[in-house]
Scaffold this motif. Structure first.
Motif, PDB file in Angstrom:
ATOM      1  N   ARG A  98       0.793  -1.211  -0.239  1.00  0.00           N
ATOM      2  CA  ARG A  98       0.015   0.086  -0.249  1.00  0.00           C
ATOM      3  C   ARG A  98       0.984   1.626  -0.066  1.00  0.00           C
ATOM      4  NH1 ARG A  98      -3.581  -3.165   3.601  1.00  0.00           N
ATOM      5  NH2 ARG A  98      -2.614  -2.862   5.829  1.00  0.00           N
ATOM      6  N   GLU A  99       1.683   1.483   0.558  1.00  0.00           N
ATOM      7  CA  GLU A  99       2.787   2.586   1.337  1.00  0.00           C
ATOM      8  C   GLU A  99       3.624   2.220  -0.904  1.00  0.00           C
ATOM      9  OE1 GLU A  99       5.318   3.269   4.224  1.00  0.00           O
ATOM     10  OE2 GLU A  99       4.791   1.086   4.989  1.00  0.00           O
ATOM     11  N   LEU A 100       3.831   1.627  -1.077  1.00  0.00           N
ATOM     12  CA  LEU A 100       3.881   1.796  -2.886  1.00  0.00           C
ATOM     13  C   LEU A 100       3.163   2.371  -3.861  1.00  0.00           C
ATOM     14  CD1 LEU A 100       7.275  -0.604  -2.430  1.00  0.00           C
ATOM     15  CD2 LEU A 100       7.693   1.046  -2.934  1.00  0.00           C
ATOM     16  N   SER A 101       1.875   2.378  -3.342  1.00  0.00           N
ATOM     17  CA  SER A 101       1.335   2.347  -4.107  1.00  0.00           C
ATOM     18  C   SER A 101       0.840   1.117  -5.035  1.00  0.00           C
ATOM     19  CB  SER A 101       0.688   3.511  -5.038  1.00  0.00           C
ATOM     20  OG  SER A 101       1.835   5.347  -4.338  1.00  0.00           O
ATOM     21  N   ASP A 102       0.679   0.076  -4.593  1.00  0.00           N
ATOM     22  CA  ASP A 102       0.565  -1.543  -4.926  1.00  0.00           C
ATOM     23  C   ASP A 102       0.482  -1.300  -6.679  1.00  0.00           C
ATOM     24  OD1 ASP A 102      -0.292  -4.063  -5.068  1.00  0.00           O
ATOM     25  OD2 ASP A 102      -2.206  -3.343  -5.112  1.00  0.00           O
ATOM     26  N   PRO A 103       2.112  -1.513  -7.476  1.00  0.00           N
ATOM     27  CA  PRO A 103       1.805  -0.979  -8.199  1.00  0.00           C
ATOM     28  C   PRO A 103       1.359  -2.842  -9.083  1.00  0.00           C
ATOM     29  CG  PRO A 103       4.543  -1.460  -7.607  1.00  0.00           C
ATOM     30  CD  PRO A 103       2.958  -0.940  -6.565  1.00  0.00           C
ATOM     31  N   VAL A 104       2.268  -2.425 -10.484  1.00  0.00           N
ATOM     32  CA  VAL A 104       1.784  -4.038 -10.953  1.00  0.00           C
ATOM     33  C   VAL A 104       3.392  -4.473 -10.710  1.00  0.00           C
ATOM     34  CG1 VAL A 104       2.261  -5.369 -13.419  1.00  0.00           C
ATOM     35  CG2 VAL A 104       0.422  -2.737 -12.993  1.00  0.00           C
ATOM     36  N   ALA A 105       3.307  -5.831 -10.131  1.00  0.00           N
ATOM     37  CA  ALA A 105       4.539  -6.626  -9.879  1.00  0.00           C
ATOM     38  C   ALA A 105       5.816  -5.844  -9.858  1.00  0.00           C
ATOM     39  CB  ALA A 105       4.138  -7.528  -9.016  1.00  0.00           C
ATOM     40  N   VAL A 106       6.042  -6.240 -12.038  1.00  0.00           N
ATOM     41  CA  VAL A 106       6.234  -6.343 -12.827  1.00  0.00           C
ATOM     42  C   VAL A 106       7.404  -5.157 -13.247  1.00  0.00           C
ATOM     43  CG1 VAL A 106       5.714  -6.222 -14.865  1.00  0.00           C
ATOM     44  CG2 VAL A 106       7.721  -7.901 -14.848  1.00  0.00           C
ATOM     45  N   SER A 107       6.235  -3.548 -12.719  1.00  0.00           N
ATOM     46  CA  SER A 107       7.001  -2.554 -12.859  1.00  0.00           C
ATOM     47  C   SER A 107       7.731  -1.889 -12.046  1.00  0.00           C
ATOM     48  CB  SER A 107       5.791  -1.956 -13.997  1.00  0.00           C
ATOM     49  OG  SER A 107       5.073  -2.027 -12.102  1.00  0.00           O
ATOM     50  N   LEU A 108       7.653  -2.556 -11.100  1.00  0.00           N
ATOM     51  CA  LEU A 108       7.869  -2.257  -9.771  1.00  0.00           C
ATOM     52  C   LEU A 108      10.255  -1.952  -9.296  1.00  0.00           C
ATOM     53  CD1 LEU A 108       8.157  -1.180  -6.500  1.00  0.00           C
ATOM     54  CD2 LEU A 108       9.059  -3.203  -5.754  1.00  0.00           C
ATOM     55  N   THR A 109      10.559  -0.467  -9.450  1.00  0.00           N
ATOM     56  CA  THR A 109      11.294  -0.315  -8.901  1.00  0.00           C
ATOM     57  C   THR A 109      12.508  -0.230  -8.287  1.00  0.00           C
ATOM     58  OG1 THR A 109      11.158   1.851  -9.879  1.00  0.00           O
ATOM     59  CG2 THR A 109      11.182   1.025 -11.745  1.00  0.00           C
ATOM     60  N   ALA A 110      13.387   0.075  -8.042  1.00  0.00           N
ATOM     61  CA  ALA A 110      14.680  -0.206  -6.705  1.00  0.00           C
ATOM     62  C   ALA A 110      14.752   1.348  -6.854  1.00  0.00           C
ATOM     63  CB  ALA A 110      15.884  -0.506  -7.226  1.00  0.00           C
ATOM     64  N   ASN A 111      13.937   2.252  -7.893  1.00  0.00           N
ATOM     65  CA  ASN A 111      14.318   3.595  -7.433  1.00  0.00           C
ATOM     66  C   ASN A 111      13.252   3.946  -6.912  1.00  0.00           C
ATOM     67  OD1 ASN A 111      15.142   6.026  -7.552  1.00  0.00           O
ATOM     68  ND2 ASN A 111      13.953   6.957  -9.345  1.00  0.00           N
ATOM     69  N   LEU A 112      12.045   3.339  -6.952  1.00  0.00           N
ATOM     70  CA  LEU A 112      10.647   4.230  -6.660  1.00  0.00           C
ATOM     71  C   LEU A 112      10.675   2.941  -4.969  1.00  0.00           C
ATOM     72  CD1 LEU A 112       7.693   4.294  -5.839  1.00  0.00           C
ATOM     73  CD2 LEU A 112       7.128   2.242  -6.856  1.00  0.00           C
ATOM     74  N   TYR A 113      10.955   2.598  -4.879  1.00  0.00           N
ATOM     75  CA  TYR A 113      11.515   1.432  -3.625  1.00  0.00           C
ATOM     76  C   TYR A 113      12.053   2.503  -2.739  1.00  0.00           C
ATOM     77  CZ  TYR A 113      12.177  -1.260   0.611  1.00  0.00           C
ATOM     78  OH  TYR A 113      12.460  -2.053   1.807  1.00  0.00           O
ATOM     79  N   CYS A 114      13.206   2.230  -2.674  1.00  0.00           N
ATOM     80  CA  CYS A 114      14.436   3.813  -2.958  1.00  0.00           C
ATOM     81  C   CYS A 114      13.512   4.805  -1.775  1.00  0.00           C
ATOM     82  CB  CYS A 114      15.570   3.648  -2.799  1.00  0.00           C
ATOM     83  SG  CYS A 114      16.314   2.123  -3.176  1.00  0.00           S
ATOM     84  N   GLU A 115      12.378   5.396  -2.887  1.00  0.00           N
ATOM     85  CA  GLU A 115      11.771   6.718  -2.250  1.00  0.00           C
ATOM     86  C   GLU A 115      11.803   6.393  -1.577  1.00  0.00           C
ATOM     87  OE1 GLU A 115      12.059   9.681  -3.004  1.00  0.00           O
ATOM     88  OE2 GLU A 115      13.486   9.934  -5.597  1.00  0.00           O
ATOM     89  N   VAL A 116      10.577   5.261  -1.348  1.00  0.00           N
ATOM     90  CA  VAL A 116       9.453   4.626  -0.302  1.00  0.00           C
ATOM     91  C   VAL A 116      10.225   4.320   0.887  1.00  0.00           C
ATOM     92  CG1 VAL A 116       7.713   3.369   0.541  1.00  0.00           C
ATOM     93  CG2 VAL A 116       7.629   3.923  -1.572  1.00  0.00           C
ATOM     94  N   ARG A 117      11.417   3.723   1.109  1.00  0.00           N
ATOM     95  CA  ARG A 117      12.521   3.693   1.610  1.00  0.00           C
ATOM     96  C   ARG A 117      12.694   4.907   2.914  1.00  0.00           C
ATOM     97  NH1 ARG A 117      17.913   0.123   1.693  1.00  0.00           N
ATOM     98  NH2 ARG A 117      18.570   1.806   0.337  1.00  0.00           N
TER      99      ARG A 117
END
Length: 344
Positions: free
Chosen positions: A90-109
């Motif tokens: 939910r914090e990652l805005s529930d993206p399409v799993a294959v399109s998740l990027t390291a950049n997006l994850y690090c922003e949320v972290r």
């Protein structure tokens, strides 16, 4: 025409390599279109039943549920891990799993750390999420690489381990023994101090696992049973308790309340686990072997046990005599004494 460019610049593939089998796909470049056309024609020649696999459009939350269904439910704390993963999705805005990027994850972290989430908690969440992709790929449920492969966990500042002194042990046991409403709480603590067991392992003992001068711990964190020798007096006390009161009740909260009445101050997050640290620390201080300690504690990796190595009496003692400020003139070796000539 098999390949044509659309007004928006994309390329449309529309082919029928085998009569009755028609494939359509829209891609961004002409090169992708040509590759798709060639793949379809080749695969259909090799196998008439082949059809292109549709793109995986599942959301991250769907992948988490799939992971839990296939593997997560087998974990000891699988239900808790699933809830943590869904909250992270939910914090990652529930993206399409294959399109998740390291950049997006690090922003949320970064946002989590700014909100005060502990670094260790953030690292745990990263490990859980990586496990989702890795395990599903091993099982063949996804066919793409883990998008978080190159995201490293945060480097944590190592904290010194806290353990109780002999006086503190006596004070704590006295505070536990006066808790008459919870029979056996002091006995559970004594098992932890005598064997290095986790509180839950000691609390879960049954009469059939106390015999022949030893106790056997089951349902452990490592999934392996451990049998540890104990003093005859402790074995007798355990058997008498089971005969009079039955099994131990869940008394971890009572332990924390009793601890609060003492002068003992522990770092945040430590309560019953200090008993395990205390056993291991005193074991090493008294000259115990580190490999033996690993087996007693049930650590799968020696690296975990090595946290106590600095307490060994001879640990890095060379630093005392080989440092540049050491006064060599104050030390006379045996060989020097032999070389000193006798005077009349």
């Amino acid at each position: 025409m098999a390949i044509e460019q659309l007004p928006d610049g994309r390329w449309k593939v529309d082919i029928e390599p085998v009569k009755g089998k028609r494939y359509r796909k829209t891609v961004k470049t002409k090169g992708e279109a040509l590759r798709f056309e060639a793949t379809c024609r080749t695969k259909c020649i090799e196998s008439r039943d082949w059809s292109p696999k549709p793109k995986d459009r599942r959301k991250l939350s769907e992948l988490i549920d799939r992971y839990h269904h296939l593997h997560g439910h087998t974990l000891t704390d699988g239900a808790r891990v699933r809830l943590i993963l869904l909250a992270l999705a939910r914090e990652l805005s529930d993206p399409v799993a294959v399109s998740l990027t390291a950049n997006l994850y690090c922003e949320v972290r970064h946002s989590q750390l700014s909100a005060g989430v502990h670094q260790k908690t953030v690292n745990n969440r990263l490990g859980y999420l990586k496990a989702v992709y890795n395990q599903l790929r091993r099982l063949g449920d996804i066919d793409y690489v883990n998008p978080l492969d190159f995201v490293r966990p945060l480097r944590l500042q190592e904290r010194p381990l806290s353990f109780l002194t002999s006086d503190q042990i006596a004070e704590l046991l006295e505070a536990l023994d006066v808790r008459q409403g919870v029979p056996g709480i002091g006995l559970v603590a004594r098992v932890c101090l005598s064997t290095g067991a986790r509180w839950g392992e000691a609390q879960g003992l049954t009469p059939d696992r106390v015999r022949n001068g030893s106790v056997t711990f089951a349902n452990t964190k490592s999934k392996r049973t451990r049998t540890i020798p104990v003093a005859p007096s402790l074995e007798t006390s355990l058997l008498e308790h089971f005969k009079r009161h039955g099994l131990f009740s869940n008394c971890m909260l009572t332990f924390s309340r009793a601890l609060a009445t003492t002068s003992i101050k522990l770092p945040a997050g430590q309560a019953t686990h200090v008993l395990r640290h205390t056993f291991a620390s005193h074991f090493v201080i008294n000259g115990g072997n580190i490999l033996t300690l690993q087996k007693i504690l049930g650590h799968s990796s020696l690296a975990m046990t090595m946290r106590y190595a600095h307490l060994s009496p001879d640990h890095l003692q060379d630093a005392l005599t080989f440092n540049p400020l050491f006064d060599t003139s104050s030390t006379v070796t045996k060989s020097q004494k032999q070389k000193t000539p006798k005077t009349c």
